[in-house]
Enzyme design. Structure first.
Site, mmCIF file in Angstrom:
data_model
loop_
_atom_site.group_PDB
_atom_site.id
_atom_site.type_symbol
_atom_site.label_atom_id
_atom_site.label_comp_id
_atom_site.label_asym_id
_atom_site.label_seq_id
_atom_site.Cartn_x
_atom_site.Cartn_y
_atom_site.Cartn_z
ATOM 1 C CD GLU A 141 -10.368 -1.060 -2.422
ATOM 2 O OE1 GLU A 141 -10.678 -2.054 -2.570
ATOM 3 O OE2 GLU A 141 -9.925 -1.011 -1.069
ATOM 4 C CE LYS A 154 -3.599 -2.187 3.049
ATOM 5 N NZ LYS A 154 -4.898 -2.283 2.486
ATOM 6 N NE ARG A 181 -7.916 -8.748 -4.867
ATOM 7 C CZ ARG A 181 -9.112 -8.230 -4.975
ATOM 8 N NH1 ARG A 181 -9.753 -8.562 -5.176
ATOM 9 N NH2 ARG A 181 -8.746 -8.221 -3.157
ATOM 10 C CE LYS A 197 -14.283 -3.333 -0.415
ATOM 11 N NZ LYS A 197 -13.313 -3.219 -2.063
ATOM 12 C CD GLU A 200 -6.317 -1.909 -0.940
ATOM 13 O OE1 GLU A 200 -5.711 -2.640 -0.578
ATOM 14 O OE2 GLU A 200 -7.236 -2.710 -0.435
ATOM 15 C CG HIS A 226 -14.738 1.672 -0.561
ATOM 16 N ND1 HIS A 226 -13.497 0.806 -0.075
ATOM 17 C CD2 HIS A 226 -15.003 1.061 -1.481
ATOM 18 C CE1 HIS A 226 -12.778 0.515 -0.539
ATOM 19 N NE2 HIS A 226 -13.440 0.339 -2.006
ATOM 20 C CD GLU A 246 -4.383 5.786 4.821
ATOM 21 O OE1 GLU A 246 -3.535 5.557 3.648
ATOM 22 O OE2 GLU A 246 -5.887 5.576 4.259
ATOM 23 C CB VAL A 266 -15.991 -10.136 -4.103
ATOM 24 C CG1 VAL A 266 -17.494 -10.552 -4.130
ATOM 25 C CG2 VAL A 266 -15.161 -10.771 -4.198
HETATM 26 P P1 ADP Z 1 -7.285 -3.584 2.871
HETATM 27 O O1 ADP Z 1 -7.243 -4.088 1.971
HETATM 28 O O2 ADP Z 1 -7.042 -4.641 3.973
HETATM 29 O O3 ADP Z 1 -9.257 -4.176 2.273
HETATM 30 P P2 ADP Z 1 -8.049 -0.865 2.995
HETATM 31 O O4 ADP Z 1 -6.652 0.276 2.001
HETATM 32 O O5 ADP Z 1 -8.778 -1.239 1.064
HETATM 33 O O6 ADP Z 1 -7.778 -2.411 3.605
HETATM 34 O O7 ADP Z 1 -8.797 -0.229 3.725
HETATM 35 C C1 ADP Z 1 -10.643 -1.233 3.742
HETATM 36 C C2 ADP Z 1 -11.490 -0.296 4.418
HETATM 37 O O8 ADP Z 1 -11.408 0.394 5.900
HETATM 38 C C3 ADP Z 1 -11.374 1.623 3.628
HETATM 39 O O9 ADP Z 1 -12.962 0.939 2.434
HETATM 40 C C4 ADP Z 1 -12.676 1.112 4.701
HETATM 41 O O10 ADP Z 1 -13.204 1.923 5.334
HETATM 42 C C5 ADP Z 1 -11.160 1.664 6.040
HETATM 43 N N1 ADP Z 1 -10.092 2.688 5.576
HETATM 44 C C6 ADP Z 1 -9.009 2.749 5.219
HETATM 45 N N2 ADP Z 1 -8.262 3.623 4.807
HETATM 46 C C7 ADP Z 1 -9.322 4.585 5.775
HETATM 47 C C8 ADP Z 1 -8.928 6.094 6.211
HETATM 48 N N3 ADP Z 1 -7.503 6.491 6.315
HETATM 49 N N4 ADP Z 1 -9.607 6.512 6.881
HETATM 50 C C9 ADP Z 1 -10.798 6.598 7.149
HETATM 51 N N5 ADP Z 1 -11.280 4.570 6.670
HETATM 52 C C10 ADP Z 1 -10.609 3.759 6.374
#
Ligand code: ADP
Length: 448
Positions: free
Chosen positions: A275, A116, A292, A237, A288, A208, A200, A295
């Site tokens: 995303e 990431k 791939r 999700k 991120e 999202h 962050e 789902v």
């Molecule tokens: P993973 O790869 O584990 O799915 P992600 O980076 O895609 O992790 O984040 C998954 C979820 O976590 C996001 O959809 C959101 O709900 C929450 N999240 C991630 N980063 C943040 C952030 N900076 N602030 C608020 N929520 C976050």
């Protein structure tokens, strides 16, 4: 075009790839663990090879076993699906050195996107707005405190190798940071064999929102609109939809233009998802890339009419996007996906076992992607996704009404599923208003 493809996966996504191959006239090879001997992907593939015991580390994740199966069946390419080896750059490299086409991006791109932190750097360089955060990994509690103070609390600690919502900790104030950093590092080390964590800004009440990318091997990129995936429990999700109720045609157009440039710049090929989190003001921040098929890809398929899995295969075979997408991408109507998991809808405890009775809904605008059948056994070893119910309507309201009637007609006996939970969410005026964020489920469950 390929003559034979091995599918290095199980469950509904293995079947999804078999469907695409059948329609393209390509033969398929299924691989399966001892626990999946009676699975539908084994039945519907042209050939099937047992690659080991139930535990995925010794079957679906075992690279030598998968490659041997590909060699003895003489396939041209491997489709990794999602999860398992799909974002394993090493696996993609081994495929290439074994003379097999890996249906996905190039290994070096997978490697960058798999971190990431590196993905944030690459996307910032390519001109996308990223969530404000640390420039590198957090080296020590002092370094974490210093960075968090600059960003401003609350902050979120995230595993660079993270996935599936693990290795994340929200930190509300400085005193919590050292303890939570140790927890996040330990969880990341255990789950992803890499303890690196970065920090962050924690965005309050974010939505999202993710964009579907298709990129060929000739430098052409297309964006297939967005998906809203704010209905999550513990960062995983549950319900996804397309289009997002919050993305205007102007914003979609702007993001499409920016993403085309950015994905070309990072050398992205094949299908992928970028995303973002959207803050309360409507600004999007990159989080991120998933390198791939996702789902939730079917909601995009229903509103664009584009078969994403067939596109992946054709791209990997070298076809240009102009041959695959013969018309400009347009978004029509609305689609909603409910993930039907084998779990207790109240406690969320996994519910493996035999499905003793099953009725799959159908009718206009209803699609079910599933590996379930009457008398099949849901094994306890893998993720709990049993089926995806994807409903299409002329607008969001019709997609919701249709999903509700399909959920009524969706009967699974013998195990618990999330069907009743989906019914409650889709009936909730707050969900129906479209004014949702990632905190929705926590609020919804507290309301009961
Ligand atoms: P993973 O790869 O584990 O799915 P992600 O980076 O895609 O992790 O984040 C998954 C979820 O976590 C996001 O959809 C959101 O709900 C929450 N999240 C991630 N980063 C943040 C952030 N900076 N602030 C608020 N929520 C976050």
């Amino acid at each position: 075009m390929f003559k034979k493809i091995l599918i290095a996966n199980r469950g509904e996504i293995a079947l999804r790839v078999i469907c695409a191959c059948k329609e393209l006239g390509i033969k398929t090879v299924a691989v399966y663990s001892e626990a999946d001997r009676h699975s539908l992907h084994v039945r519907f593939a042209d050939e099937a090879v047992c690659i080991g015991p139930a535990k995925s580390a010794r079957s679906y994740l075992d690279i030598p076993s998968v490659i041997s199966a590909a060699e003895i069946t003489n396939v041209d390419a491997i489709h990794p699906g999602y999860g398992f080896l799909s974002e394993n750059a090493n696996f993609a490299e081994v495929c290439e050195t074994s003379g097999l086409t890996f249906i996905g991006p190039k290994p070096d791109v997978i490697r960058t996107m798999g971190s990431k932190q590196l993905a944030r750097e690459a996307m910032a360089k390519a001109g996308l707005p990223i969530v404000p955060g640390s420039a590198g990994i957090v080296e020590s509690p002092e370094h974490g405190l210093e960075t968090a103070a600059k960003i401003g609390y609350p902050v979120i600690l995230k595993a660079t190798a993270g996935g599936g919502g693990r290795g994340m900790r929200v930190v509300n104030e400085a005193s919590e940071l050292p303890g939570m950093l140790a927890q996040a590092q330990a969880e990341a080390g255990g789950a992803f064999a890499c303890p690196d964590v970065y920090v962050e800004k924690y965005i309050r009440k974010p939505r999202h929102i993710e964009f579907q990318v298709l990129a060929d091997q000739h430098g052409n990129v297309e964006i297939l609109g967005e998906r809203e995936c704010s209905i999550q429990r513990r960062h995983q999700k549950l319900i996804e939809e397309s289009p997002s109720p919050r993305v205007s045609p102007e914003l979609r157009q702007e993001m499409t233009a920016r993403l085309k440039v950015a994905m070309k710049e990072v050398g992205y090929t094949n299908a992928g998802t970028v995303e973002f989190l959207m803050d309360e003001d409507g600004s999007l921040y990159f989080i991120e890339v998933n390198a791939r098929v996702q789902v939730e890809h079917p909601v995009t398929e229903l509103v664009t009419g584009i078969d994403i899995v067939k596109a992946q295969i054709r791209i990997a075979a070298g076809e240009p996007l102009s041959a695959i997408l013969t018309e400009p991408v347009t978004i029509r109507g609305h689609a909603i996906e409910c993930r039907i998991n084998a779990e207790n809808p109240d406690t969320f405890a996994p519910s493996a076992g035999r499905i003793t009775g099953l009725n799959l809904p159908g009718g206009i605008g209803v699609r079910v992607d599933t590996w379930a059948y009457t008398d099949c056994v849901v094994p306890p070893y893998y993720d709990s996704l049993v089926a995806k119910l994807i409903c299409f309507g002329k607008d969001r309201s019709e997609a919701i009404t249709r999903s509700l009637r399909a959920l009524d007609m969706f009967i699974v006996e013998g195990i618990h599923t999330s069907i009743p939970l989906h019914h409650r969410i889709l009936s909730d005026p707050e969900f129906q208003s479209g004014d949702i964020d990632t905190g929705y489920i926590a609020r919804f469950l507290a309301k009961k």
